[in-house]
Design a protein around this motif. Sequence first.
Motif, PDB file in Angstrom:
ATOM      1  N   ALA A 103     122.289  35.649  37.808  1.00  0.00           N
ATOM      2  CA  ALA A 103     123.190  35.410  38.966  1.00  0.00           C
ATOM      3  C   ALA A 103     124.726  35.857  39.195  1.00  0.00           C
ATOM      4  O   ALA A 103     125.037  36.274  38.005  1.00  0.00           O
ATOM      5  N   THR A 104     125.119  36.151  40.088  1.00  0.00           N
ATOM      6  CA  THR A 104     126.677  36.392  40.091  1.00  0.00           C
ATOM      7  C   THR A 104     127.376  35.679  40.939  1.00  0.00           C
ATOM      8  O   THR A 104     126.847  34.755  41.756  1.00  0.00           O
ATOM      9  N   ILE A 105     129.097  35.324  40.729  1.00  0.00           N
ATOM     10  CA  ILE A 105     129.790  34.699  41.640  1.00  0.00           C
ATOM     11  C   ILE A 105     130.309  35.110  42.770  1.00  0.00           C
ATOM     12  O   ILE A 105     130.530  36.462  42.968  1.00  0.00           O
ATOM     13  N   ALA A 123     127.276  30.560  43.387  1.00  0.00           N
ATOM     14  CA  ALA A 123     126.548  31.527  42.814  1.00  0.00           C
ATOM     15  C   ALA A 123     125.538  32.222  43.954  1.00  0.00           C
ATOM     16  O   ALA A 123     124.838  31.680  44.757  1.00  0.00           O
ATOM     17  N   GLU A 129     121.788  34.432  43.735  1.00  0.00           N
ATOM     18  CA  GLU A 129     120.795  34.682  42.638  1.00  0.00           C
ATOM     19  C   GLU A 129     120.421  36.179  42.668  1.00  0.00           C
ATOM     20  O   GLU A 129     120.463  36.904  43.805  1.00  0.00           O
ATOM     21  N   LYS A 153     128.229  42.861  41.864  1.00  0.00           N
ATOM     22  CA  LYS A 153     128.102  41.925  40.836  1.00  0.00           C
ATOM     23  C   LYS A 153     129.017  42.220  39.971  1.00  0.00           C
ATOM     24  O   LYS A 153     129.509  43.255  39.514  1.00  0.00           O
ATOM     25  N   SER A 200     131.960  32.022  33.168  1.00  0.00           N
ATOM     26  CA  SER A 200     131.169  31.960  34.374  1.00  0.00           C
ATOM     27  C   SER A 200     129.711  31.231  34.423  1.00  0.00           C
ATOM     28  O   SER A 200     129.157  30.765  35.365  1.00  0.00           O
ATOM     29  N   LEU A 250     127.971  29.159  37.398  1.00  0.00           N
ATOM     30  CA  LEU A 250     126.716  29.762  37.973  1.00  0.00           C
ATOM     31  C   LEU A 250     125.583  28.946  37.935  1.00  0.00           C
ATOM     32  O   LEU A 250     124.915  28.742  38.947  1.00  0.00           O
ATOM     33  N   SER A 280     125.987  25.774  40.014  1.00  0.00           N
ATOM     34  CA  SER A 280     126.109  26.223  41.652  1.00  0.00           C
ATOM     35  C   SER A 280     124.545  26.586  42.063  1.00  0.00           C
ATOM     36  O   SER A 280     124.082  25.795  42.873  1.00  0.00           O
TER      37      SER A 280
END
Length: 507
Positions: free
Chosen positions: A16-18, A23, A25, A83, A125, A129, A132
């Motif tokens: 995942a990324t912020i 977050a 997926e 990302k 993070s 992540l 979230s």
Amino acid sequence: MKTVNITNTMSNLKCATIDGIDAIEINIESTFTKGLPSFSIVGLASTDIQESKERIKSSLLTNDFKFPPKRITINLSPSEIAKKGSHLDCAIALLVALNEKNINFDDFFVFGELGLDGALKDTKSIFILILSLAKQGKIKNVLIPKESTDKISKIPNINIYAVENLQDAILFFSTQQKEQYKIKNQDFKYNFLDISNTKYYYTQDYTYDFSDVKGQSLAIKAALISAAGNHNILLQGSPGCGKSMIIKRLQYIMPPMDLTQILEKAKLDSLQLKEPKFKPQRAFISPHHSSTKASIIGGTSIGEIALCHNGILFFDELPHFSKNILESLREPLEDNSILVSRVNTKIKYPTKFLFASAMNPCPCGNLLSTTKECRCSDLEVQRYKNKLSEPFLDRIDLIVTMNEYNKNDTTINSSKQLHDIILKAFFMQINRGQKELNGKLREEDILKYCILDENTNIILQNAIEKFALSFRSINKILKVSRTIADINNSPNIKKEHLFEALSYRKR
């Protein structure tokens, strides 16, 4: 037409990324094709992800892995989303290391930064992540570094597995015996109220105690109401009378927090690069009046009003804040959220906070003093007050003018005494089915929970006519009346509760 031979493709290993404070997926896909040997990562990957190629190469070579003489392509899908973060290292490395094995990843999410020796490291993070994703219901099984277990084990309803290095991660997916890597979810060891099978946690740690405040019975009562119902409050008075002193003690008597709120606060702490403490104590943020609008409201990064969600936002010396900032607060104070527009994107942040503020009655501060002379002209006083617009003041539930300090004043209440009252008022609010505290009730909930009898309603109608109250003001008065009734352990709003609520409105 020449056919390209693809040895293997894996598309079900997830990370995942912020994006903002939530977050998104990410599916990590890999292909190994014939051609000149290379290793590339595509899909709007940031610099720290591109640098992961060197960390991954070193980690795999340290663990005696031989790179196949092929073109290795890693795709981060969806490709239109940017990302960032070194926490994708382990997932990418696993796809490379296990490319020749038919591995079923079972919808596992994998997080962790790699050291050059293959050690798996925590990042700031990872907790944000996973929390979230858990709130969105998108994650069930997760593999993390052992360094992350103290934080991640606080998140309920997910299966957590932890390893120390890349070699253990490879073994984890190569074996069916995964239970040895499983981490037990932790419970919170704090006092709690159990209401309708939900635990609401609280602490009785009063770093700043109301026993330090001398006199000011009206302001302390207003602070009690403010904390009990999450009502916005403004204290005004001469310098040194105790305005800031009272508001700084609000944090320690606030109502209990459920598990979701505690984890949300921990996530916001992590976004500020603080180590999350998982303590049932609400956030307290007090920006200086010289702060920019972007730092408070939000712009290219998250603002203070979102970081104090479920907590307290304190503006000391209120009129010294930019009028642009104060007017920008009107939307988050009304809607408990704010929409920040950026280039090609819009991000909505929750902003359900208690707004507390303090101000002097005039620029020099001595307008209400009986011992000091005010040096301000009428025009200066008017300009000072005009910095606060009527629509802005209309969003404040409790406005209190404080007395000057008197050496004969004594302590009225301790924080422990006030907190006990708030716990009882909180129990009444939640036990009657409210999802929110009184100060944040929606209009349909006001009709349901803030009911007046006939005589009390006549008093309200007379007040509406006499003071030309707006619809917003009427709702504020009803909600404050409901909190005063709760503090007095009254199931119904009585006329004395309404009169007290009316006394806190701006005259």
